[in-house]
Design a protein around this motif. Structure first.
Motif, short mmCIF file in Angstrom:
data_model
loop_
_atom_site.label_atom_id
_atom_site.label_comp_id
_atom_site.label_asym_id
_atom_site.label_seq_id
_atom_site.Cartn_x
_atom_site.Cartn_y
_atom_site.Cartn_z
N LEU A 58 0.64 -1.23 -0.75
CA LEU A 58 -0.03 0.14 -0.09
C LEU A 58 0.62 1.14 0.20
O LEU A 58 2.09 0.89 0.09
CB LEU A 58 -0.99 -0.42 1.32
N ILE A 170 -11.85 0.32 1.40
CA ILE A 170 -10.84 -0.74 0.23
C ILE A 170 -11.94 0.80 -0.64
O ILE A 170 -11.25 1.16 -1.84
CB ILE A 170 -10.42 -1.28 -0.37
N ALA A 173 -11.36 4.11 -0.19
CA ALA A 173 -10.44 5.01 -0.52
C ALA A 173 -10.17 4.83 -2.38
O ALA A 173 -9.99 5.76 -3.47
CB ALA A 173 -9.00 3.97 -0.27
N ASP A 174 -10.64 3.47 -3.02
CA ASP A 174 -10.23 3.47 -3.92
C ASP A 174 -11.26 3.32 -5.37
O ASP A 174 -11.47 3.61 -6.48
CB ASP A 174 -9.71 1.95 -4.28
N PHE A 175 -12.57 3.61 -4.52
CA PHE A 175 -14.08 3.52 -5.55
C PHE A 175 -14.72 5.13 -5.50
O PHE A 175 -16.01 5.12 -5.99
CB PHE A 175 -14.69 2.29 -5.71
N TRP A 326 -11.75 -3.93 -8.80
CA TRP A 326 -10.22 -4.00 -9.28
C TRP A 326 -9.50 -3.95 -10.85
O TRP A 326 -9.38 -3.09 -11.90
CB TRP A 326 -9.33 -4.11 -8.79
N ALA A 329 -11.59 -1.69 -13.23
CA ALA A 329 -10.89 -0.12 -13.10
C ALA A 329 -9.18 0.56 -13.89
O ALA A 329 -9.10 0.67 -14.75
CB ALA A 329 -10.63 0.16 -11.70
N ASP A 330 -9.23 -1.34 -13.99
CA ASP A 330 -7.80 -1.51 -14.64
C ASP A 330 -8.00 -1.49 -16.48
O ASP A 330 -6.96 -1.25 -17.21
CB ASP A 330 -6.66 -2.58 -14.35
#
Length: 333
Positions: A58, A170, A173-175, A326, A329-330
Motif C-alpha cells: 500500500l 478500500i 479509498a479506491d472507488f 479493480w 478499473a484497470d
C-alpha cells in the motif's frame, strides 16, 4: 486472477513440501487449509510458539500500521499475545529515504502500541516494484493454542465488530470518487482502517473459544468456510444476524458487492461452547467491543465440510468481490 492460491493448488504443490516437518515432533500445527499460523512446542515444553507471515502493498503512509495489524491478527486469533516481529521492506528503485523513514516510523508506532518488538528483517530497492512491499513475520507465545480447525458441533459462532470493515475502507479509498454516496459516509468508512486489529477482542475470546479466525480476502463468508473446512463441520449462519455497519451497506449497495464477501479484516470469527456464549459476549460488551452470535456449528451431513448462509450451501472457495472492480478499473484505464 489475483488473490490467494486455491486450496487444491496448495494441497498439491505446497502443503506436502515442508522440509523435515513431517518428522519434527515439536510442530503442533503446520501448513494446512484455513490455518494462518504455525504452532510449535517450546524446546523446554513450556507453552507454544505461534508464527505467521503476511505481505502487504500500500502507500507508505498506511503500509506499516496495516502490516503490523494484519500480521499480529493471525497470532492473536491463535490464542497468543504478539511479541516479536521481523520486517522485510522492499522499495521501488529511485524513491528517496523519506519513504523508508515513513514506513519505519509507522512500523515502530504500531508495534509499540501492541507491546511487540521488531527484532530483525531486511530492506532493499527493487526495479520491478511500483510501490512499497512489506512482508512481516509475527511471533507470540501462549499456554493455550487456539486453531482455526477447532470448531465442535453444538458450538455457537460469533463475530466481533462487523462484516466488511477493511473492504469498506478500500471501497472508500479506491472507488469513492466513482460512487454516488454522501462524502460523510466515505470519510467514515475510510476511518475503519484504524480498526483492523483484533488483538483486544482475541485476548478476551481466547478464554472461551474452540476456534478463532481472522477473515481477510473473501470476507466473512470465506472466513466462515475456512473454519468449516479446517474443522470438518457444517456451519449454519443466519445472514440477518451478521452485523453490517450502515456505511458499509451504503458503499456496497452503490458498488454492487456483498458486504459479506469483501475483505473482512477487523472482525474476529470464533466458535464457543453454547454454555459460555453469554459470558463471552458479556465480557466483550464490558470491554466496549461489539459482537454478535451469528449461527451454530453442526455435524457434517455429507462428506464435505459446508457453510450454509440462510439456505445457500457453500463448499468451494470464495472470490473476493472487490477483485472484479479493480480489474474493471484497470481495463478502463
Amino acid at each position: 486472477m489475483p488473490g490467494k492460491v486455491s486450496p487444491d493448488d496448495l494441497l498439491t504443490h505446497v502443503f506436502q513440501r515442508t522440509g523435515a516437518a513431517e518428522t519434527d515432533e515439536t510442530i503442533l500445527q503446520g501448513p494446512a487449509e484455513g490455518e494462518d499460523a504455525a504452532a510449535i512446542d517450546w524446546p523446554d515444553g513450556e507453552g507454544t510458539l505461534v508464527v505467521s507471515s503476511d505481505p502487504i502493498s500500500l502507500a507508505a503512509s498506511q503500509v506499516g500500521q496495516l502490516g503490523i495489524a494484519v500480521a499480529t491478527n493471525d497470532i492473536a486469533v491463535s490464542g497468543a499475545d504478539p511479541r516479536w516481529l521481523t520486517a522485510v521492506v522492499l522499495l521501488p528503485t529511485g524513491v528517496n529515504t523519506d519513504v523508508l523513514e515513513e514506513i519505519s516510523r509507522d512500523l515502530d508506532a504500531a508495534a509499540r502500541e501492541l507491546g511487540a518488538s521488531i527484532v530483525g528483517g531486511h530492506s532493499e530497492y527493487v526495479d520491478q516494484l511500483e510501490r512499497p512491499l512489506l512482508s512481516l513475520t509475527a511471533m507470540g507465545a501462549t499456554e493455550r493454542y487456539v486453531p482455526t480447525g477447532g470448531a465442535e458441533p453444538g458450538d455457537a459462532v460469533i463475530l466481533t465488530k462487523a462484516a466488511g470493515i477493511e473492504g469498506s475502507a478500500i471501497l472508500a479509498a479506491d472507488f469513492g470518487d466513482d460512487l454516488d454516496i454522501d462524502p460523510a459516509v466515505r470519510e467514515r468508512a475510510a476511518g475503519y482502517l484504524e480498526e483492523i486489529s483484533v488483538v483486544p477482542e482475541a485476548q478476551i475470546v481466547r478464554e472461551y473459544a474452540t476456534a478463532m479466525h481472522d477473515p481477510t480476502e473473501g470476507g466473512v463468508t470465506s472466513g466462515l468456510l475456512e473454519v468449516a473446512r479446517a474443522s470438518g463441520v457444517r456451519l449454519e449462519i443466519d445472514c440477518d444476524d451478521v452485523p453490517v455497519r450502515e456505511a458499509t451497506a451504503t458503499l456496497c449497495a452503490a458498488a454492487g458487492v456483498d458486504p459479506l464477501r469483501i475483505f473482512g479484516s477487523g472482525a474476529l470469527l470464533a466458535t464457543v461452547p453454547e454454555d459460555v456464549l453469554d459470558s463471552c459476549l458479556s465480557d466483550l460488551e464490558d470491554a466496549g467491543i461489539e459482537a454478535a452470535a451469528i449461527g451454530t456449528v453442526g455435524a457434517l451431513e455429507s462428506d464435505d465440510p459446508e457453510l450454509v448462509l440462510d439456505s445457500e450451501s457453500i463448499t468451494g472457495p470464495i472470490e473476493d468481490e472487490l477483485y472484479p472492480l479493480w480489474e474493471q478499473a484497470d481495463r478502463e484505464g
